[in-house]
Design a protein around this motif. Structure first.
Motif, PDB file in Angstrom:
ATOM      1  N   LEU A   1      30.128  35.372  12.325  1.00 48.71           N
ATOM      2  CA  LEU A   1      28.803  35.941  12.149  1.00 48.71           C
ATOM      3  C   LEU A   1      27.819  34.869  11.713  1.00 48.71           C
ATOM      4  CD1 LEU A   1      29.653  39.256  10.230  1.00 48.71           C
ATOM      5  CD2 LEU A   1      29.117  39.002  12.667  1.00 48.71           C
TER       6      LEU A   1
ATOM      7  N   VAL B   1      32.016  44.560  12.565  1.00 48.77           N
ATOM      8  CA  VAL B   1      31.245  43.800  13.546  1.00 48.77           C
ATOM      9  C   VAL B   1      31.960  42.506  13.922  1.00 48.77           C
ATOM     10  CG1 VAL B   1      29.037  42.642  13.985  1.00 48.77           C
ATOM     11  CG2 VAL B   1      29.074  44.801  12.729  1.00 48.77           C
ATOM     12  N   THR B   2      32.683  41.921  12.972  1.00 48.24           N
ATOM     13  CA  THR B   2      33.406  40.672  13.238  1.00 48.24           C
ATOM     14  C   THR B   2      34.459  40.842  14.317  1.00 48.24           C
ATOM     15  OG1 THR B   2      33.048  39.960  10.957  1.00 48.24           O
ATOM     16  CG2 THR B   2      34.792  38.851  12.172  1.00 48.24           C
ATOM     17  N   ARG B   3      34.983  42.048  14.472  1.00 49.84           N
ATOM     18  CA  ARG B   3      35.982  42.291  15.523  1.00 49.84           C
ATOM     19  C   ARG B   3      35.382  42.122  16.917  1.00 49.84           C
ATOM     20  NH1 ARG B   3      37.911  46.341  11.744  1.00 49.84           N
ATOM     21  NH2 ARG B   3      36.721  48.015  12.763  1.00 49.84           N
ATOM     22  N   GLU B   4      34.043  42.213  17.034  1.00 44.83           N
ATOM     23  CA  GLU B   4      33.373  42.009  18.317  1.00 44.83           C
ATOM     24  C   GLU B   4      32.685  40.654  18.404  1.00 44.83           C
ATOM     25  OE1 GLU B   4      30.972  45.370  19.758  1.00 44.83           O
ATOM     26  OE2 GLU B   4      31.822  46.567  18.125  1.00 44.83           O
ATOM     27  N   TYR B   5      32.168  40.174  17.271  1.00 44.84           N
ATOM     28  CA  TYR B   5      31.425  38.909  17.244  1.00 44.84           C
ATOM     29  C   TYR B   5      31.912  38.075  16.066  1.00 44.84           C
ATOM     30  CZ  TYR B   5      28.203  41.534  20.223  1.00 44.84           C
ATOM     31  OH  TYR B   5      27.655  42.295  21.219  1.00 44.84           O
ATOM     32  N   SER B   6      32.466  36.934  16.380  1.00 47.00           N
ATOM     33  CA  SER B   6      32.939  36.057  15.310  1.00 47.00           C
ATOM     34  C   SER B   6      32.743  34.602  15.740  1.00 47.00           C
ATOM     35  CB  SER B   6      34.417  36.327  15.021  1.00 47.00           C
ATOM     36  OG  SER B   6      34.875  35.544  13.961  1.00 47.00           O
TER      37      SER B   6
ATOM     38  N   SER C   1      26.110  45.903  17.811  1.00 47.95           N
ATOM     39  CA  SER C   1      27.523  46.136  18.097  1.00 47.95           C
ATOM     40  C   SER C   1      27.788  47.631  18.207  1.00 47.95           C
ATOM     41  CB  SER C   1      28.379  45.546  16.972  1.00 47.95           C
ATOM     42  OG  SER C   1      28.131  46.250  15.754  1.00 47.95           O
TER      43      SER C   1
ATOM     44  N   GLU D   1      30.594  44.426   7.943  1.00 46.34           N
ATOM     45  CA  GLU D   1      30.748  43.072   8.478  1.00 46.34           C
ATOM     46  C   GLU D   1      32.112  42.878   9.104  1.00 46.34           C
ATOM     47  OE1 GLU D   1      27.735  40.753   5.347  1.00 46.34           O
ATOM     48  OE2 GLU D   1      29.832  41.127   4.822  1.00 46.34           O
TER      49      GLU D   1
ATOM     50  N   PRO E   1      24.703  40.958  14.831  1.00 46.45           N
ATOM     51  CA  PRO E   1      24.356  41.257  16.226  1.00 46.45           C
ATOM     52  C   PRO E   1      24.580  42.738  16.518  1.00 46.45           C
ATOM     53  CG  PRO E   1      26.464  40.104  16.106  1.00 46.45           C
ATOM     54  CD  PRO E   1      25.923  40.121  14.719  1.00 46.45           C
TER      55      PRO E   1
END
Length: 458
Positions: free
Chosen positions: A228, A221-226, A15, A218, A13
């Motif tokens: 994935l 980005v996982t720190r904002e969207y998890s 980010s 990854e 996504p």
């Protein structure tokens, strides 16, 4: 084991990672536009001060475009061989340091030589900036993000004009080169944190580096969207056994090379055969110089508006419909533009004409051309298309002058309309539609296959 870099990047996504890349690449593109427009602003001051003659100014402009043409060509091969990161850092350093050197030029002859180096860096930035962002942004919003990159570039025009008005009377024209050079070098330093393209790393067999880099992206980005989303399956690709220059003329690639080259020849001809000549046309049609520049400034506002419209429609309408629609609208408005006599209506219709032209700028320069080619040859193919486009600029001025002398503004517009008709036909017959599709999927549409993987040591 395949890294599947494309699918893993495409499932991410949007980010802060993507926003950081866009702003750092966009900042470089802004100074690219700033330095392109800078030439026209400082030349008036060099003539007035006696530093240059009108003939020397002509040489200055000519070497700028020759340098841009060479930069577009060379950077494509360097970017595919040494990587995106090496190339976008190198070209910023070239036009950054060269711009500062230009401020200390002892003569116009030396300034012209330095400007050739500046042009080389500017031409390179245009190619590598758009292509690099193409390889990071997911397909659902790739058109919008690439289109908005054009806004960074065209904003360089009003910024250069405004700063020139403030700085040149107080500090002289040399200060403008210092400003452009220092800005580029600041971006060069900040860009050192930009990653290499995982798609390119995988394409040249540096899979361990690609895997390490992707894992880091990854994780960020996982720190904002998890969690994935899962990546799409890797697209099966047939490997060819050649990476040489002749691959660009293969049955799968050549139609796209023709499409890209024709499109950039047309849009460069529109920009440098019509848009940049508007102040001259206005004066020759009887307007005062002051009113001519006022009209041109008002119409120039259409540039970022058109670029933004192109960005917002690329993913919703699609690339081909937007390109064809903007071309038809340009033809329609341009058809009755020469018959307007009212100054106010002339300005309003001129503004309406600029908007679809810059929709095409956003779609062709930023969005469509980089999407047409496989990762392995994306920069060299885009670079060659840009080389043809920049080369057309050299001849456009002579054609415009000849047409204006014999047929007036109407003759110039008939020529531009003819080019647009050719572009529409080429896009209809040779174009593919990349809207919301993975880059790897686009390249397989007409049998495009990757060139062989060369394993290189880090």
């Amino acid at each position: 084991m395949p890294v599947n870099a494309g699918a893993r990047l495409d499932r991410l996504p949007i980010s802060s990672f993507h926003r950081r890349i866009m702003w750092l690449i966009g900042a470089g593109m802004f100074f690219d536009g700033f330095n392109i427009y800078l030439a026209g602003i400082v030349l008036g001051a060099t003539v007035k001060s006696g530093f240059s003659t009108l003939a020397q100014n002509g040489y200055f402009i000519s070497v700028t475009f020759v340098g841009m043409m060479l930069g577009s060509f060379v950077t494509g091969f360097l970017g595919d061989h040494f990587g995106r990161r090496f190339t976008y850092q190198s070209n910023l350093a070239i036009f950054g340091f060269a711009s500062i050197a230009a401020a200390f030029a002892p003569s116009m002859f030396v300034l012209i030589l330095i400007q050739a180096a500046i042009g080389f860096g500017l031409g390179a930035e245009n190619v590598v900036g758009y292509s690099t962002l193409t390889e990071f942004v997911p397909p659902q919003s790739r058109g919008k993000w690439l289109g908005f990159m054009t806004v960074f570039v065209v904003t360089g025009l009003p910024a250069a004009a405004l700063l020139g008005t403030i700085i040149i009377p107080r500090f002289g024209w040399r200060a403008m080169f210092v400003l452009g050079g220092l800005g580029a070098l600041v971006v060069w330093y900040l860009r050192k944190k930009l990653p290499e393209s995982p798609r390119w790393l995988e394409s040249v067999g540096r899979t361990e580096e690609a895997e390490t880099l992707l894992a880091g992206i990854e994780s960020e980005v996982t720190r904002e969207y998890s969690p994935l989303p899962l990546p799409a399956p890797s697209i099966s690709r047939v490997v060819k056994h050649s990476r040489n220059f002749s691959s660009l003329a293969s049955p799968a690639i050549l139609p796209r090379m023709i499409l890209g080259s024709v499109s950039l020849i047309v849009i460069n001809s529109l920009l440098y055969g019509f848009v940049t000549w508007l102040p001259t046309f206005f004066v020759l049609q009887g307007l005062s110089i002051a009113r001519s520049f006022t009209y041109s400034l008002v119409m120039a506002v259409g540039a970022p508006i058109g670029s933004a419209i192109g960005a917002l429609t690329a993913d919703s309408w699609g690339r081909k419909p937007t390109i064809i629609g903007a071309s038809l609208l340009t033809i329609a408005i341009g058809s009755f533009y020469p018959f307007i006599t009212s100054p106010f209506i002339l300005m309003a219709v001129g503004f309406a004409l600029i908007v679809p032209i810059y929709v095409l700028v956003a779609l062709l320069f930023a969005v469509y051309i980089p999407e047409l080619f496989p990762t392995e040859i994306r920069l060299r193919a885009s670079g060659i298309c840009n080389t043809f486009g920049r080369g057309a600029i050299i001849f456009t001025s002579y054609i415009v002058v000849a047409l204006y002398r014999s047929r007036g503004v109407g003759g110039v517009l008939v020529y531009m309309i003819g080019l647009l008709v050719v572009e529409i036909l080429v896009v209809l017959t040779l174009g593919v539609e990349p809207k919301k599709r993975r880059l790897e999927e686009i390249e397989t549409e007409t049998g495009v296959a990757p060139l062989p993987v060369e394993v290189r040591n880090p």
